[in-house]
Design an enzyme around this catalytic site. Sequence first.
Site, PDB file in Angstrom:
ATOM      1  N   ASP A 288       0.839  -1.178   0.000  1.00 56.83           N
ATOM      2  CA  ASP A 288       0.000   0.000   0.000  1.00 56.83           C
ATOM      3  C   ASP A 288       0.881   1.236   0.000  1.00 56.83           C
ATOM      4  OD1 ASP A 288      -2.603  -0.624  -0.044  1.00 56.83           O
ATOM      5  OD2 ASP A 288      -3.014   0.006   2.010  1.00 56.83           O
ATOM      6  N   PHE A 361     -16.781   8.507   3.745  1.00 56.04           N
ATOM      7  CA  PHE A 361     -15.786   8.148   2.748  1.00 56.04           C
ATOM      8  C   PHE A 361     -15.726   6.630   2.569  1.00 56.04           C
ATOM      9  CE2 PHE A 361     -11.455   6.521   2.063  1.00 56.04           C
ATOM     10  CZ  PHE A 361     -11.277   6.979   0.768  1.00 56.04           C
ATOM     11  N   SER A 362     -15.600   6.194   1.333  1.00 56.96           N
ATOM     12  CA  SER A 362     -15.287   4.782   1.113  1.00 56.96           C
ATOM     13  C   SER A 362     -14.253   4.681   0.001  1.00 56.96           C
ATOM     14  CB  SER A 362     -16.541   3.987   0.742  1.00 56.96           C
ATOM     15  OG  SER A 362     -16.766   4.081  -0.642  1.00 56.96           O
ATOM     16  N   MET A 364     -14.300   2.788  -2.371  1.00 59.05           N
ATOM     17  CA  MET A 364     -14.978   2.574  -3.649  1.00 59.05           C
ATOM     18  C   MET A 364     -15.344   3.912  -4.287  1.00 59.05           C
ATOM     19  SD  MET A 364     -15.083  -0.275  -4.925  1.00 59.05           S
ATOM     20  CE  MET A 364     -16.185  -0.059  -6.326  1.00 59.05           C
ATOM     21  N   ARG A 366     -14.451   6.999  -3.175  1.00 56.72           N
ATOM     22  CA  ARG A 366     -13.373   7.983  -3.058  1.00 56.72           C
ATOM     23  C   ARG A 366     -13.859   9.399  -2.803  1.00 56.72           C
ATOM     24  NH1 ARG A 366      -9.016   5.713  -7.260  1.00 56.72           N
ATOM     25  NH2 ARG A 366     -10.420   4.027  -7.806  1.00 56.72           N
ATOM     26  N   MET A 367     -15.032   9.506  -2.199  1.00 57.00           N
ATOM     27  CA  MET A 367     -15.563  10.828  -1.888  1.00 57.00           C
ATOM     28  C   MET A 367     -16.199  10.764  -0.515  1.00 57.00           C
ATOM     29  SD  MET A 367     -17.502  12.562  -5.096  1.00 57.00           S
ATOM     30  CE  MET A 367     -18.795  11.353  -5.202  1.00 57.00           C
ATOM     31  N   ASP A 508      -4.037  -3.026   6.325  1.00 53.93           N
ATOM     32  CA  ASP A 508      -4.634  -2.844   7.641  1.00 53.93           C
ATOM     33  C   ASP A 508      -6.122  -2.549   7.578  1.00 53.93           C
ATOM     34  OD1 ASP A 508      -4.426  -0.372   6.527  1.00 53.93           O
ATOM     35  OD2 ASP A 508      -3.320   0.544   8.165  1.00 53.93           O
TER      36      ASP A 508
HETATM   37  N1  LIG Z   1     -11.589  11.253   3.937  1.00 54.83           N
HETATM   38  C1  LIG Z   1     -11.626  11.347   2.620  1.00 54.83           C
HETATM   39  N2  LIG Z   1     -12.626  11.993   2.016  1.00 54.83           N
HETATM   40  C2  LIG Z   1     -12.670  12.078   0.687  1.00 54.83           C
HETATM   41  N3  LIG Z   1     -11.781  11.550  -0.139  1.00 54.83           N
HETATM   42  C3  LIG Z   1     -10.754  10.893   0.390  1.00 54.83           C
HETATM   43  C4  LIG Z   1     -10.625  10.756   1.787  1.00 54.83           C
HETATM   44  N4  LIG Z   1      -9.513  10.049   2.030  1.00 54.83           N
HETATM   45  C5  LIG Z   1      -8.987   9.758   0.850  1.00 54.83           C
HETATM   46  N5  LIG Z   1      -9.722  10.260  -0.163  1.00 54.83           N
HETATM   47  C6  LIG Z   1      -9.490  10.117  -1.597  1.00 54.83           C
HETATM   48  O1  LIG Z   1      -9.744   8.791  -1.976  1.00 54.83           O
HETATM   49  C7  LIG Z   1      -8.594   8.212  -2.593  1.00 54.83           C
HETATM   50  C8  LIG Z   1      -8.519   6.762  -2.265  1.00 54.83           C
HETATM   51  O2  LIG Z   1      -8.280   6.558  -0.879  1.00 54.83           O
HETATM   52  P1  LIG Z   1      -7.830   5.141  -0.340  1.00 54.83           P
HETATM   53  O3  LIG Z   1      -7.703   5.205   1.142  1.00 54.83           O
HETATM   54  O4  LIG Z   1      -8.625   4.074  -0.935  1.00 54.83           O
HETATM   55  O5  LIG Z   1      -6.438   4.947  -0.991  1.00 54.83           O
HETATM   56  P2  LIG Z   1      -5.100   5.589  -0.529  1.00 54.83           P
HETATM   57  O6  LIG Z   1      -5.145   5.697   0.951  1.00 54.83           O
HETATM   58  O7  LIG Z   1      -4.830   6.807  -1.309  1.00 54.83           O
HETATM   59  O8  LIG Z   1      -4.087   4.549  -0.982  1.00 54.83           O
HETATM   60  P3  LIG Z   1      -3.666   3.239  -0.231  1.00 54.83           P
HETATM   61  O9  LIG Z   1      -4.377   2.186  -0.975  1.00 54.83           O
HETATM   62  O10 LIG Z   1      -2.211   3.252  -0.421  1.00 54.83           O
HETATM   63  O11 LIG Z   1      -4.082   3.357   1.206  1.00 54.83           O
HETATM   64  C9  LIG Z   1      -7.455   9.053  -2.057  1.00 54.83           C
HETATM   65  O12 LIG Z   1      -6.378   9.040  -2.920  1.00 54.83           O
HETATM   66  C10 LIG Z   1      -8.071  10.426  -1.965  1.00 54.83           C
HETATM   67  O13 LIG Z   1      -8.050  11.050  -3.216  1.00 54.83           O
HETATM   68 MG   LIG Z   2      -5.950   3.934   2.540  1.00 58.17          MG
END
Ligand SMILES: Nc1ncnc2c1ncn2[C@@H]1O[C@H](COP(=O)(O)OP(=O)(O)OP(=O)(O)O)[C@@H](O)[C@H]1O
Ligand SMILES: [Mg+2]
Length: 673
Positions: A288, A361-362, A364, A366-367, A508
């Site tokens: 990750d 937030f999820s 999937m 990403r918002m 994790d």
């Molecule tokens: N709390 C949040 N609210 C809105 N968007 C978010 C939030 N946290 C992360 N994002 C967006 O969603 C995307 C995906 O987040 P996700 O946690 O799935 O992956 P990541 O943490 O960037 O990568 P990794 O898989 O290495 O953990 C992020 O790159 C960011 O653009």
């Molecule tokens: Mg993450």
Amino acid sequence: MTRSLLNVVPQAFAKLDPRHVFRSPVIFVVWVGSVLTTGLAIKDPSVFSWSIAVWLWATVLFANAAEAVAEGRGKAQAASLRAAKRETMARRLRADGIEESVPGSDLTIGDKVVVETGQVIPGDGEIVEGVATVDESAITGESAPVIRESGGDRSAVTGGTTVLSDRIVVQITTKPGESFIDRMIALVEGAQRQKTPNEIALTILLTTLTIVFLVTVMAIQPLASYSGRTQPVVVLIALLVCLIPTTIGALLSAIGIAGMDRLVQRNVLAMSGRAVEAAGDVSTLLLDKTGTITFGNRQATELLGGDPADGELAEAAYLSSLADSTPEGKSIIELAHTSYGVNGGRSAEALGREGAEFIEFSAMTRMSGVDLLDGTRIRKGATSAVRAWVEESGGSMPSRVEVLVDGISSSGGTPLVVAQQSGSSQARALGVVHLKDVVKPGMRERFDVMRAMGIRTVMITGDNALTAAAIAKEAGVDDFLAEATPEDKMRLIRKEQEGGRLVAMTGDGTNDAPALAQADVGVAMNSGTSAAKEAGNMVDLDSDPTKLIEIVEIGKQLLITRGALTTFSIANDIAKYFAIIPAMFIGLFPGLDALNIMRLSSSESAMLSAVIFNALIILALIPLALRGVRYRPSTAAQMLRRNLLVYGVGGVIAPFIGIKLIDLVVSLLPGLA
Ligand SMILES: Nc1ncnc2c1ncn2[C@@H]1O[C@H](COP(=O)(O)OP(=O)(O)OP(=O)(O)O)[C@@H](O)[C@H]1O
Ligand SMILES: [Mg+2]
Ligand SMILES: [K+]
């Protein structure tokens, strides 16, 4: 080593029980040989037959001792874990919010308990409310406190650990008796130890060799009697024991236990020996980005693109993060309030009572965001996700915002676009939140080591391609996958596996669980969610994602140690063949005399010396079996070549020297000169 060997003498004798010895077919044959020889020595006593009997028993005892020493370390660890499992009273929260005091052992899944400063967490669970510093030294041995908080991927707590400050509410996730500590104790005690597929395969090979030698030795008798020189049964038994692979047969289980133990020493719990072996064969490592390669503490550092005068961007960023429990969300609240003057006194509960609806937030979507009662909708998230949301309402992303996004991304930061829609009008992108994360130091060196081992590292992230590329370059991984959803991670693992490659992965989050389950080696962080811990086949108590590198090293070391000692064992037996056969038939077939290069004192002295050497070599190799063969990062082929050279050639030479030396001493015994 001498001390631990003396300590296990009683266990070595206890393990003479045939039901135990039977687990190793090779040693079982020695055991049967010992019983027979003892009987023959009683019936027809001689210095020779008694000496052989004693040394055959010694062979079995040494094998037992090897296993007992290996098990000893786990037993010590289990004792200290039991101490952490003391009975505690829990402050259970009833549905009406009133606390009641119940014994920790009465807690069931779903119960909520309050834990405050100085109190021991009564069971495994997840924090549903609050933040606390926790002393996990009871299970990790590490005294530095760790932070655990509700929401996000650091919410898990383990029963038996102590809250150092603050107040948390924990929702219990395991049944009494099935807690993490219970499982750990069973694990380090080896209660659940089963032979791994590789061990089974090797045992079959060793058993086959044993049967082949048994038949060969039995065939000697008719041959010998035809020539008028029937061999005593004791001699045949001694010959058989020297030829069968006793060295590896004796050390095999100790090697496996020691491998698991080396992981435990590094605070990694492998749920199966199979996982440890798989770690040694891993060829692709998925990591990750956030939290593994970077510190994972993505903090909002600035808001870009909004008009500071109207404060619209800061207000929208604040509102959309009010109910966002991720570290990112919390840091936006903090930044908007302290640096952009947003009124910070509001709460998600109060807004919720007024009719606002929060979108969590999820990975999937990403918002995350909020729908306010007056019809205003706010979203913040990954650029592509927010762009799609804006375009859905007929709006479009201004190039001004795109430029800001690219700027943040190419510096390795994570941009979160904030957009707002009032009523049924078009949604507008207001600006961008810059989330900063820092690459952990020393990553590049670690990945260089992996490459030298022939392992490909792939970074996977939900982040956009530009950010991913910047971080991948800085950290020095071989490849990366950006904008990955949990399904994408799974698909990538399956694709790698299709080529017959073994894949390791750390994670994790709950969204990592499917991928952790699919990977051949799935290392879950102890701080992670219980879903992740259930899915993986290893847990790292230190929650250090780069631990995977050490895990792979330990797995490789286990495999090469087993390979090296197997090579040594078989080479040894072949060499003994040349030492014993000529000695046995001296005078019978004059032609064999040419083979009698060792010039041992007498044929009986030669037999006994070989049996003694055969037993002592087990003792001599116990430290190596436990410590593991020295390991340098190299590819499998390089390692194989080196081992064949060192342990194969060494294995052939050692018996010639050893048996000759023992023969010089043994020939001093009466009747053996
Ligand atoms: N709390 C949040 N609210 C809105 N968007 C978010 C939030 N946290 C992360 N994002 C967006 O969603 C995307 C995906 O987040 P996700 O946690 O799935 O992956 P990541 O943490 O960037 O990568 P990794 O898989 O290495 O953990 C992020 O790159 C960011 O653009
Ligand atoms: Mg993450
Ligand atoms: K042998």
